[in-house]
Design a protein around this motif. Structure first.
Motif, PDB file in Angstrom:
ATOM      1  N   THR A  45      -3.411   6.213  23.341  1.00  0.00           N
ATOM      2  CA  THR A  45      -3.547   4.775  23.059  1.00  0.00           C
ATOM      3  C   THR A  45      -4.870   4.406  22.391  1.00  0.00           C
ATOM      4  O   THR A  45      -4.938   3.423  21.644  1.00  0.00           O
ATOM      5  N   THR A  46      -5.924   5.162  22.661  1.00  0.00           N
ATOM      6  CA  THR A  46      -7.267   4.747  22.233  1.00  0.00           C
ATOM      7  C   THR A  46      -7.999   5.923  21.577  1.00  0.00           C
ATOM      8  O   THR A  46      -7.899   7.055  22.049  1.00  0.00           O
ATOM      9  N   ASN A  65      -7.807   0.375  19.214  1.00  0.00           N
ATOM     10  CA  ASN A  65      -7.346  -0.069  20.527  1.00  0.00           C
ATOM     11  C   ASN A  65      -8.389   0.132  21.623  1.00  0.00           C
ATOM     12  O   ASN A  65      -8.067   0.548  22.741  1.00  0.00           O
ATOM     13  N   PRO A  67     -10.699  -0.796  24.672  1.00  0.00           N
ATOM     14  CA  PRO A  67     -10.555  -1.826  25.709  1.00  0.00           C
ATOM     15  C   PRO A  67     -11.603  -2.922  25.533  1.00  0.00           C
ATOM     16  O   PRO A  67     -12.662  -2.696  24.935  1.00  0.00           O
ATOM     17  N   PRO A  68     -11.344  -4.115  26.051  1.00  0.00           N
ATOM     18  CA  PRO A  68     -12.292  -5.230  25.887  1.00  0.00           C
ATOM     19  C   PRO A  68     -13.708  -4.899  26.330  1.00  0.00           C
ATOM     20  O   PRO A  68     -14.676  -5.383  25.741  1.00  0.00           O
ATOM     21  N   ASP A 116     -12.666  -5.593  31.044  1.00  0.00           N
ATOM     22  CA  ASP A 116     -11.531  -4.750  31.389  1.00  0.00           C
ATOM     23  C   ASP A 116     -11.573  -3.438  30.620  1.00  0.00           C
ATOM     24  O   ASP A 116     -11.722  -3.418  29.395  1.00  0.00           O
ATOM     25  N   THR A 117     -11.415  -2.317  31.336  1.00  0.00           N
ATOM     26  CA  THR A 117     -11.347  -1.006  30.690  1.00  0.00           C
ATOM     27  C   THR A 117      -9.905  -0.549  30.489  1.00  0.00           C
ATOM     28  O   THR A 117      -9.675   0.553  29.964  1.00  0.00           O
ATOM     29  N   GLU A 118      -8.956  -1.369  30.918  1.00  0.00           N
ATOM     30  CA  GLU A 118      -7.525  -1.093  30.742  1.00  0.00           C
ATOM     31  C   GLU A 118      -7.113   0.264  31.301  1.00  0.00           C
ATOM     32  O   GLU A 118      -6.253   0.964  30.746  1.00  0.00           O
ATOM     33  N   GLY A 119      -7.743   0.658  32.403  1.00  0.00           N
ATOM     34  CA  GLY A 119      -7.344   1.874  33.098  1.00  0.00           C
ATOM     35  C   GLY A 119      -7.820   3.162  32.455  1.00  0.00           C
ATOM     36  O   GLY A 119      -7.447   4.250  32.893  1.00  0.00           O
ATOM     37  N   ILE A 120      -8.642   3.082  31.428  1.00  0.00           N
ATOM     38  CA  ILE A 120      -9.146   4.300  30.780  1.00  0.00           C
ATOM     39  C   ILE A 120     -10.435   4.721  31.476  1.00  0.00           C
ATOM     40  O   ILE A 120     -11.394   3.948  31.572  1.00  0.00           O
ATOM     41  N   PRO A 143      -4.705   5.342  29.170  1.00  0.00           N
ATOM     42  CA  PRO A 143      -4.841   4.878  30.556  1.00  0.00           C
ATOM     43  C   PRO A 143      -4.251   5.893  31.539  1.00  0.00           C
ATOM     44  O   PRO A 143      -3.138   6.405  31.326  1.00  0.00           O
TER      45      PRO A 143
END
Length: 572
Positions: A45-46, A65, A67-68, A116-120, A143
């Protein structure tokens, strides 16, 4: 054959990446698109990519992509600070694709609540390289993904190698384009410099124009002309921030540039860049230029290996742009060296012509005008005796007239002898210091002399120091309001320095401004020193006295290889 076969999917990935890399010659947009394709084909994803030009420096050039927490404040967490993967890359431990147990940037995001790290939490790190050259690192993540298999890491290594090869290809292409553009500019620069050199009056003007034209035709943020003088490096001319200046500042440096031209040549090579960088760091430290990330220096040598100066070019960004520029920089340095050499030889030719003309004029004045004036003095004395028998009423008037003729002719004869002495100084037969002492005493000055060192002065250097000393002693006699003056001569193997000091009334600031604009005497002293590759300095404090210092390099005089010269008058 099923496309779900891992090997087939790997081939598809590599083929797609290769096609994507060949679609563009612009590096940053291409890297962004490639990361997007890689994520799409691998299911990750990233991804993000750092280019590394120098140790402890990196540039965040592409990311997909993120994360914020990593995108906050215009990607500030990615642009600033280091991380474990870059530290491993810098110290050479990152040789292949590896699993990073966790990410320092993501750890900081959680610790400092950046968002937010979006689970990464973890990512894989892959070095970018082509052959032996390294370019940076590629990171990919998803993630909840804590580990990458050997197969996944092998695929990432293959992709990274493709990216590295593409970066190398693009840089070679850009370097060739830049080299072609620089050579075109070099032709224009050479034409402009040649046209100006044919009209230049002095090396000071020519040196300034050399750097101004350099800034006009090339895009280097910093360029400098430096010259080894004794145990120091002298900054003769500087181009920075769109302006050309002549700082004439000195700073000590290791003997590498002064004694070994080959060391300067090596400074343009990867292994020798620290030498050039050391020069650049001195300029930055003194506050003359903004930070220089990369610097190269090439020698100004003419017709031999004798080092007469250096051209330094500085870059405000890291990179290998200097590799494409080196041939042009070397050609410019050679052209500058020949141009300055040509005008120096022309100045010497003019000076020799002036000396010959002065000697001829001195002989003519002595043989004609001086003898005529002497005859006039003797004739007036004879007439004075003849009128002694005249009647008393006429005798007084005639005697007064004859007395006036005698006074005028004697005064004219004295001035003519002084003029002949100025044109063809007899004092030099007994040595420079004896001549200056005798000249000062004729001006009613008390001259203290001091000599250090044993060295025979070349005729042209002795003549220049004599003329400068005469002018300086005249200034003391006329303006210093003191009869005490010290004249010191220091003779070394490579330099002669004359120092004339008085404790008189000095120069006021207002008078100083007038002198720097209109003083013919000061200008002539400076020009005589500069014509031999030397330096002229004047220090003066009101009510505390004045010091004149003249340094002439004997190596330049005896071998007829002068350097770049134009030292200003300095008021302290």
């Amino acid at each position: 054959m099923s496309t779900h076969d891992p090997h087939i999917q790997e081939l598809i990935t590599l083929k797609t990446i290769a096609e994507t890399l060949n679609e563009s010659n612009e590096l940053t947009p291409m890297l962004d698109v490639v990361i997007g394709k890689l994520l799409e084909l691998t299911g990750l994803t990233t991804g993000w990519l750092f280019l590394v030009e120098e140790k402890r420096t990196h540039e965040f050039v592409a990311g997909r992509n993120l994360p914020p927490a990593l995108r906050r404040e215009d990607d500030e967490p990615m642009r600033c600070g280091s991380c474990w993967c870059l530290e491993r890359y810098d110290d050479g431990r990152l040789k292949n694709a590896v699993n990073i147990l966790n990410c320092k940037r993501l750890d900081n995001a959680v610790r400092y609540q950046w968002g937010d790290t979006e689970g990464i939490t973890h990512h894989a790190t892959v070095p970018l390289r082509s052959g032996s050259r390294r370019f940076g690192v590629l990171n990919v993540a998803a993630p909840g993904k804590l580990h990458f298999s050997k197969e996944e890491l092998a695929l990432l290594e293959s992709v990274a190698y493709q990216i590295g090869s593409a970066i190398e290809r693009m840089r070679l292409y850009a370097a060739e384009q830049r080299r072609a553009d620089l050579f075109a500019r070099l032709g224009e620069y050479s034409s402009a410099l040649g046209a100006y050199a044919s009209q230049a009056v002095s090396r000071a003007e020519l040196t300034e124009q050399v750097m101004s034209l350099l800034g006009r035709y090339f895009d280097w943020p910093v360029a400098a002309l430096l010259e080894p003088v004794g145990q120091e490096i002298t900054l003769r001319a500087l181009y920075s921030e769109g302006q050309t200046t002549l700082p004439h500042a000195k700073f000590p440096l290791a003997d590498m540039a002064r004694t070994n031209p080959d060391a300067v040549k090596r400074s343009a090579e990867p292994g020798g860049v620290p030498d050039a960088q050391q020069l650049a760091d001195q300029l930055v430290e003194k506050g003359w230029v903004a930070p220089i990330r990369r610097a190269v220096a090439v020698p100004l040598t003419v017709a031999s290996d004798s080092l007469t100066g250096m051209l330094l070019v500085g870059y405000d960004q890291y990179g290998d742009q200097h590799r494409a520029d080196m041939e042009v920089i070397e050609a410019i340095a050679e052209h500058i060296g020949m141009t300055l050499q040509r005008i120096r030889l022309e100045e010497n030719r003019r000076e020799l012509a002036r000396m010959d003309e002065r000697n001829r004029l001195a002989r003519d004045l002595h043989d004609s005008v001086s003898q005529t004036l002497f005859s006039l003095v003797m004739m007036s004395k004879g007439v004075g005796g003849m009128i002694a028998a005249e009647p008393h009423e006429q005798k007084s008037l005639l005697q007064d007239t004859i007395h006036d003729i005698q006074s005028l002719s004697q005064s004219a004869l004295k001035e003519m002898r002084e003029l002949i002495m100025q044109l063809r100084p007899p004092g030099l037969e007994e040595g420079l210091m004896t001549g200056l002492k005798q000249y000062g005493e004729r001006l009613k000055l008390h001259v203290r002399t001091h000599i250090s060192g044993m060295q025979e002065l070349p005729r042209i250097a002795e003549e220049a120091l004599w003329r400068i000393g005469q002018e300086a002693l005249n200034n003391v006699s006329k303006h210093a309001d003191t009869k005490e003056v010290t004249v010191a001569l220091s003779l070394q193997n490579d330099e002669a320095e004359l120092r004339i000091e008085d404790q008189g009334r000095g120069i006021t600031k207002q008078r100083w401004k007038e002198l720097t604009r209109h003083s013919i005497g000061l200008s002539s002293m400076r020009e005589r020193a500069e014509s031999l590759g030397g330096q002229f300095r004047l220090y003066s404090v009101h009510r505390e006295g004045t010091i004149i210092e003249v340094a002439i390099p004997l190596r330049a005089v005896t071998t007829e290889k002068g350097g770049i010269t134009d030292d200003p008058i300095v008021n302290s």
